[in-house]
Scaffold this motif. Structure first.
Motif, PDB file in Angstrom:
ATOM      1  N   GLY A  26     -14.295   0.593  13.004  1.00 51.66           N
ATOM      2  CA  GLY A  26     -13.618   1.783  13.491  1.00 51.66           C
ATOM      3  C   GLY A  26     -12.264   2.014  12.832  1.00 51.66           C
ATOM      4  N   THR A  27     -11.389   2.698  13.572  1.00 52.61           N
ATOM      5  CA  THR A  27     -10.123   3.131  12.975  1.00 52.61           C
ATOM      6  C   THR A  27      -9.094   2.015  12.889  1.00 52.61           C
ATOM      7  OG1 THR A  27      -9.348   3.847  15.148  1.00 52.61           O
ATOM      8  CG2 THR A  27     -10.494   5.488  13.797  1.00 52.61           C
ATOM      9  N   GLU A  28      -9.104   1.055  13.807  1.00 55.23           N
ATOM     10  CA  GLU A  28      -8.063   0.016  13.804  1.00 55.23           C
ATOM     11  C   GLU A  28      -8.122  -0.852  12.558  1.00 55.23           C
ATOM     12  OE1 GLU A  28      -6.409  -3.657  16.595  1.00 55.23           O
ATOM     13  OE2 GLU A  28      -7.933  -2.283  17.356  1.00 55.23           O
ATOM     14  N   PRO A  29      -9.290  -1.363  12.115  1.00 55.49           N
ATOM     15  CA  PRO A  29      -9.318  -2.124  10.860  1.00 55.49           C
ATOM     16  C   PRO A  29      -8.851  -1.301   9.663  1.00 55.49           C
ATOM     17  CG  PRO A  29     -11.306  -2.540  12.122  1.00 55.49           C
ATOM     18  CD  PRO A  29     -10.603  -1.407  12.799  1.00 55.49           C
ATOM     19  N   ALA A  44      -6.631   1.086   9.726  1.00 56.59           N
ATOM     20  CA  ALA A  44      -5.171   1.176   9.820  1.00 56.59           C
ATOM     21  C   ALA A  44      -4.520  -0.125   9.375  1.00 56.59           C
ATOM     22  CB  ALA A  44      -4.773   1.508  11.254  1.00 56.59           C
ATOM     23  N   ARG A  45      -5.124  -1.258   9.746  1.00 59.81           N
ATOM     24  CA  ARG A  45      -4.567  -2.547   9.325  1.00 59.81           C
ATOM     25  C   ARG A  45      -4.652  -2.703   7.799  1.00 59.81           C
ATOM     26  NH1 ARG A  45      -7.246  -4.870  13.939  1.00 59.81           N
ATOM     27  NH2 ARG A  45      -8.873  -5.675  12.545  1.00 59.81           N
ATOM     28  N   GLN A  68      -1.979  -0.627   6.243  1.00 57.43           N
ATOM     29  CA  GLN A  68      -0.681  -1.276   6.434  1.00 57.43           C
ATOM     30  C   GLN A  68      -0.503  -2.434   5.441  1.00 57.43           C
ATOM     31  OE1 GLN A  68      -0.108  -2.961  10.310  1.00 57.43           O
ATOM     32  NE2 GLN A  68       2.072  -3.328  10.016  1.00 57.43           N
TER      33      GLN A  68
END
Length: 689
Positions: free
Chosen positions: A613-616, A618-619, A622
């Protein structure tokens, strides 16, 4: 070790063979064996007082210490000169005192290592790590038999003919093909796997440590006998006859193995003659030709940097049989020497005086021959090597991968490599000399001048004259000459190319598991590895799959080791892109501490996807911005395929501050234009702002 000893002894018998390259794993006594050769070399006659070791019978007419008057010579032991890997150019070729040449008009020349090695042995340990500009000087001296020192129109020339011997560990990188071809013979060595042999090695080493003088005295007799045998073989060598049958076999063998040029034929012929002389014969036998091929051809068979040296012995035997001739010129193994025991390394009839020759290896105090030394063996007894220079085994295929499991795909075969476009790190660095990015180096084009920092290197003549000109009247100049003082001297600032650390971050997850797709990815990385080999880069390999990332290959100069690890790389599992980027950042942090002057280039090979999903995602972005903040130059090789593309690799490239290129754009002959230089991350941030 029998092949190593034989190759060194053959060069002692006939220096025209052209030297030896000793390849092998660490801790196999390569350097010890080479250094032992110096004590066995016959003495040389030199002109007394000549710093360049001129032969009194044929003195060099251009010798800087000449001209030499006719007279008796002086005998001295043959020298073995060691060239350190980090030696400067002046240390190798000699230094010319430019200040005295300008101010006093004299040639004050301090000879270098090439002068000291004349008529002796030049030994280079870790020869594969030698800087390119030193390799170029070695090649010139080896080709011309002379060394030239040029400094702003002032030149010195002296003879420099030497036996070139090098040792190397293939795990640390390979040699340039031009230098590889300059070695007459090559030998692959490995530590014995026999416990008795290993025990004897330890015993002897401990005995030497306890009493070096007593240890040397113990083997003095065997060493003297070996030296006498070398002298006898040297005396016999001019009488050795290379018949047409043997010469036909040599030519046919070189043609069958498609070696480049004619040097291999000449080296094989000289080696075969030396083998015959070493065995006490005056005719070259078929076995001499076979042994010469095993020593002279393996390193000339490499068709690309990732091919391990080797020779197909079945093909060799078949070629020798087909071109054996009628045997009139070839006594063969069953000829006048009395059977196969009269081979190139001893046996009945093989000694200098007939009968049983002295043993190649020493005996123990009880007189029993050494158990491990096969004097007549013509075949190297080394374990099969993997393409990375290590013994082949299960380690590459069964390497534990993070997150590995039943979903893993077997390693895909890389597609055919291609010529990749050049990628450069922005700016001007000061790293090790190479062929990738711009850098201030000792070689290259002159871009300016500065006051000398330490000893004067390359003089910038125009800048020196400009600095001295305004002061001529105050210095009382009265003639046509220029009054030059130390403060006037200026050295040239040169710009050349440096090598970089190219760190590959490769997506090996399930999204890349389609065999055709992963094969194309491996082919692209292999092409970039070939480019890194040619540009003298260090390389490293990080992969991510399953639950994390792994450093498959820490940064190394052995590009072929990286190719071997890439070939055995399996795929499957999730896509932890952030873990791969963070692992790469940690590797680069450590390398900056180890080698701060070597600038890195990060090559991320991915489609930009991150599982979960979106969290990996975003990581991952970053982590990319952290790499950009570190100033790491990056390029993303976009592996996404198909009619529908998400453009995730392009977004990742924007966070890294570098370009994104497709597999098609990576080709040097692609129609699509590609920015050759990797843009600076800070430059991209300013444009975005």
């Amino acid at each position: 070790m029998a092949d190593l000893r034989l190759a060194l002894l053959l060069n002692a018998v006939s220096p025209a063979v052209g030297g030896v390259l000793v390849r092998g794993e660490k801790g196999t006594a390569k350097s010890t064996a080479v250094r032992a050769l110096a004590a066995l070399m016959p003495e040389v006659e030199v002109v007394p007082g000549c710093r360049f070791s001129c032969d009194p019978r044929r003195p060099d007419p251009d010798c800087p210490d000449g001209p030499h008057a006719a007279g008796p010579g002086a005998s001295r032991p043959a020298r073995m000169v060691e060239l350190p890997v980090g030696a400067s150019e002046d240390r190798l070729v000699g230094a010319l005192d430019i200040e005295r040449a300008l101010s006093e008009g004299v040639k004050a020349f301090e000879p270098g290592l090439l002068a000291a090695a004349h008529r002796g042995v030049l030994y280079v340990d870790e020869v594969n790590l030698l800087h390119d500009h030193l390799v170029d000087l070695l090649l010139d001296a080896a080709a011309m038999g002379a060394s030239y020192v040029e400094r702003e129109g002032v030149s010195v020339r002296h003879a420099s003919r030497f036996l070139l011997v090098g040792t190397m560990n293939p795990e640390e990188g390979e040699l340039r093909p031009q230098l590889l071809d300059r070695f007459g013979l090559t030998v692959e060595v490995a530590a014995s796997r026999e416990p008795e042999e290993r025990m004897e090695v330890v015993r002897r080493r401990l005995a030497y440590d306890e009493d070096p003088a007593a240890f040397a005295a113990r083997w003095a007799g065997e060493e003297t006998a070996l030296r006498e045998r070398i002298a006898a073989a040297r005396a016999l060598l001019p009488a050795v006859r290379l018949g047409d049958a043997a010469l036909r076999q040599i030519a046919a063998t070189c043609a069958a193995f498609e070696v480049d040029g004619m040097r291999a034929d000449i080296v094989m012929a000289r080696t075969a003659c030396a083998l015959a002389a070493w065995a006490g014969r005056t005719d070259v036998a078929a076995e001499d030709v076979r042994q010469a091929a095993l020593l002279a051809l393996p390193h000339r068979r490499r068709r690309n940097p990732f091919d391990a040296p080797g020779l197909d012995e079945e093909k060799l035997d078949e070629t020798l049989r087909q071109h054996g001739g009628d045997g009139e010129d070839d006594p063969g193994p069953d000829g006048p020497d009395g059977g196969p025991d009269g081979g190139p390394d001893g046996g009945p009839g093989g000694g200098p005086g007939g009968g049983q020759p002295p043993q190649d290896g020493p005996r123990d105090p009880a007189g029993a021959p050494e158990p491990a030394e096969s004097a007549g063996s013509g075949e190297p007894s080394v374990p099969e090597q993997s393409r990375g220079g290590r013994p082949a085994g299960k380690g590459d295929e069964e390497r534990e991968q993070p997150g590995g499991g039943a979903g893993d795909q077997p390693p895909a075969r890389a597609s055919e490599p291609f010529r990749a476009r050049a990628l450069h790190v922005p700016g001007v660095g000061e790293g090790a000399a190479g062929r990738r990015s711009r850098a201030r180096t000792a070689q290259g084009r002159t871009t300016g001048a500065r006051r000398p920092q330490g000893a004067l290197g390359r003089l910038h003549l125009a800048a020196t004259v400009r600095a001295a000109a305004p002061h001529q009247r105050a210095r009382g100049r009265s003639g046509p000459g220029l009054v030059v003082r130390r403060d006037d001297l200026r050295e040239a600032v040169r710009e050349g190319r440096e090598s970089n650390l190219v760190l590959f971050v490769v997506d090996a997850s399930g999204s890349m598991a389609a065999r055709k797709r992963m094969g194309a990815v491996k082919g692209a990385v292999l092409s970039l590895l070939l480019d890194a080999y040619q540009r003298r880069d260090k390389v490293g390999l990080v992969t991510f799959r399953g639950s994390g990332a792994e450093v498959v290959l820490p940064p190394t100069s052995s590009v072929d080791a990286a190719a071997a690890r890439l070939g055995s790389l399996p795929t499957g599992g999730r896509t932890p892109l952030a873990a791969g980027l963070l692992k790469a950042r940690e590797v680069l942090r450590v390398e900056r501490l180890r080698d701060p002057s070597r600038r890195p280039l990060l090559v991320a090979v991915t489609d930009g996807r991150a599982t979960g999903g979106t969290e990996p995602v975003a990581r991952a972005r970053q982590a990319a911005r952290l790499l950009a903040a570190d100033g790491t130059a990056s390029v993303v090789v976009d592996c996404e395929s198909g009619p529908v593309r998400l453009g995730l690799a392009g977004a990742l490239a924007g966070d890294l501050g570098g370009p994104a290129v497709t597999l098609e754009e990576l080709r040097a002959d692609a129609v699509t234009s590609l920015v050759r230089s990797v843009r600076s991350p800070h430059h991209n941030h300013r444009r975005a702002a």
